[in-house]
Design a protein around this motif. Sequence first.
Motif, PDB file in Angstrom:
ATOM      1  N   LEU A   1       0.931  -1.186  -0.176  1.00  0.00           N
ATOM      2  CA  LEU A   1       0.041  -0.113   0.049  1.00  0.00           C
ATOM      3  C   LEU A   1       0.788   1.246   0.004  1.00  0.00           C
ATOM      4  O   LEU A   1       1.916   1.519   0.479  1.00  0.00           O
ATOM      5  N   LYS A   2       0.445   2.127  -0.786  1.00  0.00           N
ATOM      6  CA  LYS A   2       1.094   3.494  -0.706  1.00  0.00           C
ATOM      7  C   LYS A   2       0.508   4.466   0.418  1.00  0.00           C
ATOM      8  O   LYS A   2      -0.824   4.526   0.815  1.00  0.00           O
ATOM      9  N   THR A   3       1.371   5.449   1.063  1.00  0.00           N
ATOM     10  CA  THR A   3       0.848   6.211   2.099  1.00  0.00           C
ATOM     11  C   THR A   3      -0.051   7.349   1.392  1.00  0.00           C
ATOM     12  O   THR A   3       0.131   7.600   0.323  1.00  0.00           O
ATOM     13  N   THR A   4      -0.461   8.092   2.360  1.00  0.00           N
ATOM     14  CA  THR A   4      -1.406   9.320   1.828  1.00  0.00           C
ATOM     15  C   THR A   4      -0.421  10.340   1.190  1.00  0.00           C
ATOM     16  O   THR A   4      -0.603  10.716   0.335  1.00  0.00           O
ATOM     17  N   GLN A   5       0.721  10.374   1.518  1.00  0.00           N
ATOM     18  CA  GLN A   5       1.830  11.350   1.008  1.00  0.00           C
ATOM     19  C   GLN A   5       2.294  10.842  -0.168  1.00  0.00           C
ATOM     20  O   GLN A   5       2.222  11.653  -1.272  1.00  0.00           O
ATOM     21  N   GLU A   6       2.376   9.419  -0.211  1.00  0.00           N
ATOM     22  CA  GLU A   6       3.022   8.950  -1.576  1.00  0.00           C
ATOM     23  C   GLU A   6       2.017   8.823  -2.814  1.00  0.00           C
ATOM     24  O   GLU A   6       2.338   9.472  -3.848  1.00  0.00           O
ATOM     25  N   VAL A   7       0.780   8.962  -2.204  1.00  0.00           N
ATOM     26  CA  VAL A   7      -0.470   9.051  -3.126  1.00  0.00           C
ATOM     27  C   VAL A   7      -0.703  10.635  -3.487  1.00  0.00           C
ATOM     28  O   VAL A   7      -0.794  10.780  -4.802  1.00  0.00           O
ATOM     29  N   ARG A   8      -0.298  11.550  -2.865  1.00  0.00           N
ATOM     30  CA  ARG A   8      -0.961  13.015  -3.192  1.00  0.00           C
ATOM     31  C   ARG A   8       0.242  14.078  -3.325  1.00  0.00           C
ATOM     32  O   ARG A   8       0.016  15.036  -3.796  1.00  0.00           O
TER      33      ARG A   8
END
Length: 425
Positions: free
Chosen positions: A53-60
């Motif tokens: 899974l990607k973290t919220t920071q990695e995604v955005r």
Amino acid sequence: MADVTGPKACHTTGDASGEDLQSFPLPNPGVLPNPIVDDLKANHLNKGVLIPLKTTQEVRQDHSTIQAYITRAPTKSANDVITALRALRPEGGANPLPHLRTCAKPTDLPAHLKTQFMNDDPVGRQIHTAKSTWIYIIAGEAREVSREDIILALSGIEALGNKPFIAAITIPLLAPTSQVQAALWSSQYWPTVYRKNNPLGPHPSMVGRGTDEIKEDASLWMALAHRVALQAKAAGIGEAMGAVIVQRGENGAELVGLAGDARKHQECNGAILNNTLTHCVLRAISMVAQKLVRHEHREAGIASEAANLYYDCFQDKPLIELERQCFEQDHPNKDGYLCHGLELYVTHEPCVACSMGILHSRMGKAVFCHHMGRTGGLGSDDRSDGGGRGLGLFWRRELNWSLLAWAWERENVPQLPPIDPTTHV
């Protein structure tokens, strides 16, 4: 319950910087014998695909950019300029952009900056068309330092003259997460450094090592989770959802707990109560807790009939045959905090309540099969049908516990009955 707010107090997966981690995986000694899972080994090992899974920071946020000021100076005056600029920083000299080169030769600038500065003035043309003795220097973020402050700070440096060169450029706000990304940003923005870490989430070597540790038998535990899910559905106690908790040690991976969904087990005047505490994840965690309490009672000489280990609100008394078989087995590790460092395998992405329960119990790894785009709490991707942004609770800076998490692409396990996308798991 333990507090999960404020600074990280501990971290089951190691230091996020990755500096103390080894890149090679631990040897996998296999799955310890257990009659509950032995029959699954022949057909359910090394199946499916684990997707971290990607973290919220990695995604955005990995492509967020900001404006920064740069200046230039003769190479022999570079130290004087850097010292003068450092005095502008409130931290007293700490580099606020450690992922960017402080200085860059004219030949190292991205092509668009070379073209821009070459055409700005005669000095720029000379610097970029001949062997240069000048160097470009980052002054700071535009939101933290003004052009006037920079001019004032550099006014005492004779080599720069009365009008020091100041330009605003676009730079990446956060550090790159790979060498490839660093090279791309160097060509697009400013010479960028990759320091072999991930400021946006778990270190890549940590994720790789965790994947290697569980990839052989993750499919086995997922097959068991699917089995208990179907048994819970057939028994009429809940939806087709199941959770399995595993301990992994030097001797191998060992089953600790399992539970199916039990939201339909308790009714009131014919209405299903749909209690959140009856979700399979929270039931499985509670059964692990009961095992630990049962051990403490034995050690203290308390008779089993004198202890009330379960509560109706949780529905955490074993209700189906697989739950009973697993519950009768002892917890392999009697010490430590609840689920510290254990692994969770669940058929569906846990809801926010269950995700926080996973954090509070100090789980080490979590794997789920089916994304719950509207209600899941672990994933960070934007939710479908206008459901908002995923919370990515497995790795949040503001919480004091983090764990590794994966989605598992289904293989060799039965298709579960569909559920409404707004269902909380």
